[in-house]
Design a protein around this motif. Structure first.
Motif, PDB file in Angstrom:
ATOM      1  N   ASP A  48       0.873  -1.268   0.234  1.00 25.89           N
ATOM      2  CA  ASP A  48       0.135   0.005   0.083  1.00 25.89           C
ATOM      3  C   ASP A  48       0.953   1.268   0.125  1.00 25.89           C
ATOM      4  OD1 ASP A  48      -2.531  -1.440   0.043  1.00 25.89           O
ATOM      5  OD2 ASP A  48      -2.877  -1.363   2.106  1.00 25.89           O
ATOM      6  N   ARG A  52       0.638   4.078  -2.922  1.00 24.82           N
ATOM      7  CA  ARG A  52       0.631   5.692  -2.646  1.00 24.82           C
ATOM      8  C   ARG A  52       1.811   6.482  -2.960  1.00 24.82           C
ATOM      9  NH1 ARG A  52      -3.320   7.004   1.024  1.00 24.82           N
ATOM     10  NH2 ARG A  52      -2.203   9.052   1.841  1.00 24.82           N
ATOM     11  N   TRP A 105     -11.340   4.727 -10.612  1.00 24.06           N
ATOM     12  CA  TRP A 105     -10.458   3.753 -10.476  1.00 24.06           C
ATOM     13  C   TRP A 105     -10.687   2.359 -11.008  1.00 24.06           C
ATOM     14  CZ3 TRP A 105      -5.590   5.264  -8.670  1.00 24.06           C
ATOM     15  CH2 TRP A 105      -5.547   6.593  -7.953  1.00 24.06           C
ATOM     16  N   SER A 111      -5.785   1.271  -5.368  1.00 23.04           N
ATOM     17  CA  SER A 111      -7.085   2.173  -5.179  1.00 23.04           C
ATOM     18  C   SER A 111      -6.630   2.747  -3.734  1.00 23.04           C
ATOM     19  CB  SER A 111      -8.425   1.745  -5.316  1.00 23.04           C
ATOM     20  OG  SER A 111      -8.619   0.499  -4.462  1.00 23.04           O
ATOM     21  N   PRO A 112      -5.505   3.387  -3.359  1.00 24.39           N
ATOM     22  CA  PRO A 112      -5.162   4.055  -2.274  1.00 24.39           C
ATOM     23  C   PRO A 112      -6.157   5.000  -1.514  1.00 24.39           C
ATOM     24  CG  PRO A 112      -3.886   5.365  -4.035  1.00 24.39           C
ATOM     25  CD  PRO A 112      -4.691   4.078  -4.551  1.00 24.39           C
ATOM     26  N   THR A 113      -6.324   5.155  -0.453  1.00 25.94           N
ATOM     27  CA  THR A 113      -7.192   6.003   0.147  1.00 25.94           C
ATOM     28  C   THR A 113      -6.693   7.728  -0.122  1.00 25.94           C
ATOM     29  OG1 THR A 113      -6.390   5.847   2.271  1.00 25.94           O
ATOM     30  CG2 THR A 113      -8.093   4.555   1.685  1.00 25.94           C
ATOM     31  N   LEU A 114      -7.445   8.487  -0.288  1.00 23.87           N
ATOM     32  CA  LEU A 114      -7.344   9.857  -0.434  1.00 23.87           C
ATOM     33  C   LEU A 114      -6.976  10.501   0.994  1.00 23.87           C
ATOM     34  CD1 LEU A 114      -9.854  11.008  -2.857  1.00 23.87           C
ATOM     35  CD2 LEU A 114      -7.600  10.223  -3.577  1.00 23.87           C
ATOM     36  N   SER A 115      -7.389  10.012   2.051  1.00 20.84           N
ATOM     37  CA  SER A 115      -6.976  10.486   3.021  1.00 20.84           C
ATOM     38  C   SER A 115      -5.661  10.068   3.841  1.00 20.84           C
ATOM     39  CB  SER A 115      -7.904  10.000   4.312  1.00 20.84           C
ATOM     40  OG  SER A 115      -8.424   8.650   4.476  1.00 20.84           O
ATOM     41  N   VAL A 117      -2.752   8.432   5.811  1.00 19.46           N
ATOM     42  CA  VAL A 117      -2.577   7.249   6.582  1.00 19.46           C
ATOM     43  C   VAL A 117      -1.155   7.299   7.669  1.00 19.46           C
ATOM     44  CG1 VAL A 117      -3.593   5.966   4.743  1.00 19.46           C
ATOM     45  CG2 VAL A 117      -0.933   5.910   5.133  1.00 19.46           C
ATOM     46  N   PRO A 132      -2.209  13.171   2.776  1.00 20.49           N
ATOM     47  CA  PRO A 132      -3.561  12.923   2.001  1.00 20.49           C
ATOM     48  C   PRO A 132      -3.133  13.242   0.396  1.00 20.49           C
ATOM     49  CG  PRO A 132      -3.514  15.121   3.034  1.00 20.49           C
ATOM     50  CD  PRO A 132      -2.391  14.361   3.774  1.00 20.49           C
ATOM     51  N   SER A 135      -7.788  14.650  -4.384  1.00 23.90           N
ATOM     52  CA  SER A 135      -8.947  14.243  -5.134  1.00 23.90           C
ATOM     53  C   SER A 135      -9.199  15.020  -6.433  1.00 23.90           C
ATOM     54  CB  SER A 135     -10.355  14.501  -4.080  1.00 23.90           C
ATOM     55  OG  SER A 135     -10.402  16.100  -4.176  1.00 23.90           O
TER      56      SER A 135
END
Length: 203
Positions: A48, A52, A105, A111-115, A117, A132, A135
């Protein structure tokens, strides 16, 4: 180790072009980059983390291309047309850029989260990647602001600056719309020129 990091990101990007991200193996990425798997984990922490960092790099490359386009011509309208054309060509040639700009996506992509980590990485570049991610709406603002900064001249009034910002955002949104639905005759640049015909601040 910047050279190893770039080699690993290049290897990951190449692997993604050949198979779905779910089938990309860390050991294969490390081998293709000519480093140990431990080096890969030291740099990115996990698959992950690698995803990112890859997405962040492609986002940065896209924005760098926007900045190049915005200084490629003397006329403001042509600069904006070039930026919109770059948006379309970058998205056509890079599935990650297309996904970032549209929010669509595909199943084969990471599909990494936009927020942000949680990050315990000792690598500054990875800590940034773990922050982040932009978007689609963020990209509109980022490109608009770069365009405004490029086109603003000394003595610009507040009302002129506001008009310029609206024109720049219109161009960015036109470019993204042409990623999803390609422009017809005249292409993206022609559409931008037509849209800006009556805008005094970029004529």
């Amino acid at each position: 180790m910047p050279a190893a990091r770039e080699s690993l990101l290049d290897a990951a990007y190449t692997a993604l072009g050949r198979r779905p991200w779910s089938a990309v193996r860390m050991v294969d990425v490390a081998a293709a980059a000519g480093v140990s798997r431990q080096t890969l984990y030291n740099e990115f922490g996990s698959k992950d983390g690698l995803a990112r960092a890859l997405v962040r790099r492609e986002a940065d490359a896209y924005l760098a291309g926007v900045e190049r386009a915005l200084v490629s011509h003397a006329e403001p309208r042509e600069r904006l047309a070039a930026a919109a054309e770059w948006t379309v060509s970058a998205a056509r040639g890079n599935a990650l850029v297309r996904a970032m700009l549209t929010g669509c996506w595909a199943e084969r992509l990471p599909s990494p989260t936009l927020s942000a980590v949680p990050s315990s990485s000792a690598v500054p570049a990875q800590r940034r990647a773990d922050g982040p991610l932009p978007s689609p709406g963020d990209f509109v603002g980022l490109v608009r602001d770069r365009a405004v900064a490029s086109l603003t001249v000394p003595g610009t009034s507040k009302s002129e600056a506001s008009e310029l910002a609206r024109a720049c955002e219109l161009v960015v949104r036109l470019g993204v719309s042409c990623v999803l639905a390609p422009a017809g005759e005249g292409g993206t640049a022609g559409m931008v020129r037509d849209a800006l015909t009556t805008v005094r601040s970029v004529s």
